[in-house]
Design an enzyme around this catalytic site. Structure first.
Site, PDB file in Angstrom:
ATOM      1  N   LYS A  52       1.060  -1.173   0.158  1.00  0.00           N
ATOM      2  CA  LYS A  52      -0.142  -0.124   0.044  1.00  0.00           C
ATOM      3  C   LYS A  52       0.922   1.308  -0.119  1.00  0.00           C
ATOM      4  O   LYS A  52       0.658   2.116  -0.564  1.00  0.00           O
ATOM      5  CB  LYS A  52      -0.812   0.097   1.255  1.00  0.00           C
ATOM      6  CG  LYS A  52      -2.164  -0.971   1.199  1.00  0.00           C
ATOM      7  CD  LYS A  52      -2.978  -1.332   2.341  1.00  0.00           C
ATOM      8  CE  LYS A  52      -4.075  -2.371   2.273  1.00  0.00           C
ATOM      9  NZ  LYS A  52      -4.424  -2.905   3.667  1.00  0.00           N
ATOM     10  N   GLN A  96      -4.882  -1.802   9.756  1.00  0.00           N
ATOM     11  CA  GLN A  96      -4.570  -3.429   9.182  1.00  0.00           C
ATOM     12  C   GLN A  96      -5.256  -4.470  10.136  1.00  0.00           C
ATOM     13  O   GLN A  96      -5.028  -4.508  11.157  1.00  0.00           O
ATOM     14  CB  GLN A  96      -3.388  -3.438   8.809  1.00  0.00           C
ATOM     15  CG  GLN A  96      -3.015  -4.857   8.163  1.00  0.00           C
ATOM     16  CD  GLN A  96      -3.338  -4.465   6.802  1.00  0.00           C
ATOM     17  OE1 GLN A  96      -3.410  -3.564   6.019  1.00  0.00           O
ATOM     18  NE2 GLN A  96      -4.158  -5.666   6.402  1.00  0.00           N
ATOM     19  N   ASP A 119     -11.389   2.466   3.991  1.00  0.00           N
ATOM     20  CA  ASP A 119     -11.681   1.059   3.933  1.00  0.00           C
ATOM     21  C   ASP A 119     -13.193   0.720   3.550  1.00  0.00           C
ATOM     22  O   ASP A 119     -13.706  -0.395   3.277  1.00  0.00           O
ATOM     23  CB  ASP A 119     -11.156   0.340   4.913  1.00  0.00           C
ATOM     24  CG  ASP A 119     -10.043  -0.614   4.858  1.00  0.00           C
ATOM     25  OD1 ASP A 119      -9.807  -0.730   3.364  1.00  0.00           O
ATOM     26  OD2 ASP A 119      -9.393  -1.004   5.610  1.00  0.00           O
TER      27      ASP A 119
END
Ligand code: NDP
Length: 295
Positions: A52, A96, A119
């Site tokens: 990322k 994460q 997200d």
């Protein structure tokens, strides 16, 4: 039979995003910022996070990684998120997963400002997706990436029967809700299958568009697919392969060899849905930047 090349589309998308970042920078003097928090040393998570950060830099966005030890308290993690919520240089916040067991994932998700939740996991974003208010929310990057693939490959979806196998909050449920919306690459009749579904092949064989997000290698076999169907494989499964230096390789949830012989289009693993997920995360971060700056 068409191989849907997610790697190529993601590279095209990354180039488009890079150009947009440059032009917005010329106007505002600012660039989008994505901050990723990782708690603990999970190796797969570390690899995702590195990927990322690399893509962020390629596009010209600011990538910040906050690494916290596995024993970090939930309180400290929430405090860190709160600071990022108030930082105007941060447009996207991503924590994460998986998190260590002593940290409650829902509490963490709820702590993120929905307008920085790139997200798309926050209930506010999921709720807006269900309501079809896509202009106001963030759609989770994996389902959003699949929609982008269907769109760019001009796959006919209007009124088609889409069967999604899997009902997780990050893939199956948002995916099914997206395919239900009145959108160019959606507007389907949608069926969702899961572990309690009786006779899954009965449903999958009716699918014009079959989306597998199960997490079992080769779960979808040719006898479960209608000839001519479009098959989207979300699965990422590691199987032993002594021929590989690492001793393993990645396969999807679909038996590619068998299913590609009868499908009209299919996404490979690797190189299908996976690369799109990161590209769409970047797209969401840019979208957040545009919203914050009224662009
Ligand atoms: P989850 O484990 O959270 O969900 C799996 C879903 O599949 C559940 O809804 C489960 O049903 C269902 N399921 C499991 N076993 C069966 C079975 N035997 N029959 C029918 N349904 C079953 O996984 P995710 O949704 O997070 O991910 C799915 C896959 O996609 C994984 O391989 C993951 O690695 C991959 N993935 C790939 C991404 C990418 O970028 N390409 C991004 C995210 C995930 P139930 O709810 O009843 O338990």
């Amino acid at each position: 039979m068409l191989i849907i090349d997610g790697k190529k589309v993601s590279l095209d998308l990354i180039n488009e995003l890079k150009a947009s970042v440059e032009s917005f920078k010329a106007v505002t003097g600012k660039v989008p910022g994505l901050t990723v928090i990782i708690v603990g040393q999970d190796q797969a998570s570390q690899a995702y996070v590195r990927n990322k950060a690399k893509t962020c830099k390629e596009i010209g966005m600011i990538s910040t990684l906050i690494e916290m030890p596995a024993e970090t308290t939930q309180e400290l993690l929430l405090h860190t998120i709160h600071e990022l919520n108030n930082d105007p240089a941060v447009h996207g916040i991503l924590v994460q997963q998986p998190l260590p067991e002593h940290i409650d994932e829902l509490t963490v998700t709820l702590a993120i400002n929905p307008s920085k939740d790139v997200d798309g996991f926050h209930p506010e974003n999921l709720g807006l997706l269900v309501m079809g208010d896509l202009d106001k929310c963030f759609v989770s990057p994996t389902p959003y990436g699949i929609l982008e693939l269907l769109d760019r490959y001009k796959i006919e979806t209007q009124g088609k029967h889409c069967v999604v196998v899997g009902r997780s909050n990050i893939v199956g449920k948002p995916m099914a809700n997206l395919m239900l919306q009145k959108l160019d690459a959606a507007n389907c009749t949608v069926t969702i299958c899961h572990s309690a579904t009786k006779n899954i092949p009965f449903f999958t064989r009716q699918a014009d568009i079959l989306i597998a997000a199960v997490g079992h290698a080769g779960f979808i076999t040719a006898d479960m697919v209608k000839p001519g169907a479009v098959v989207i494989d979300v699965g990422i499964n590691y199987i032993d392969d002594p021929a590989k230096k690492s001793g393993c390789r990645i396969v999807g949830d679909v038996d590619f060899d068998g299913v590609s012989a009868i499908a009209s289009a299919i996404t490979p693993v690797p190189g299908g849905v996976g690369p799109m997920t990161i590209a769409m995360l970047m797209k969401n971060t840019l979208l957040s930047f545009q919203r914050f700056n009224g662009l």
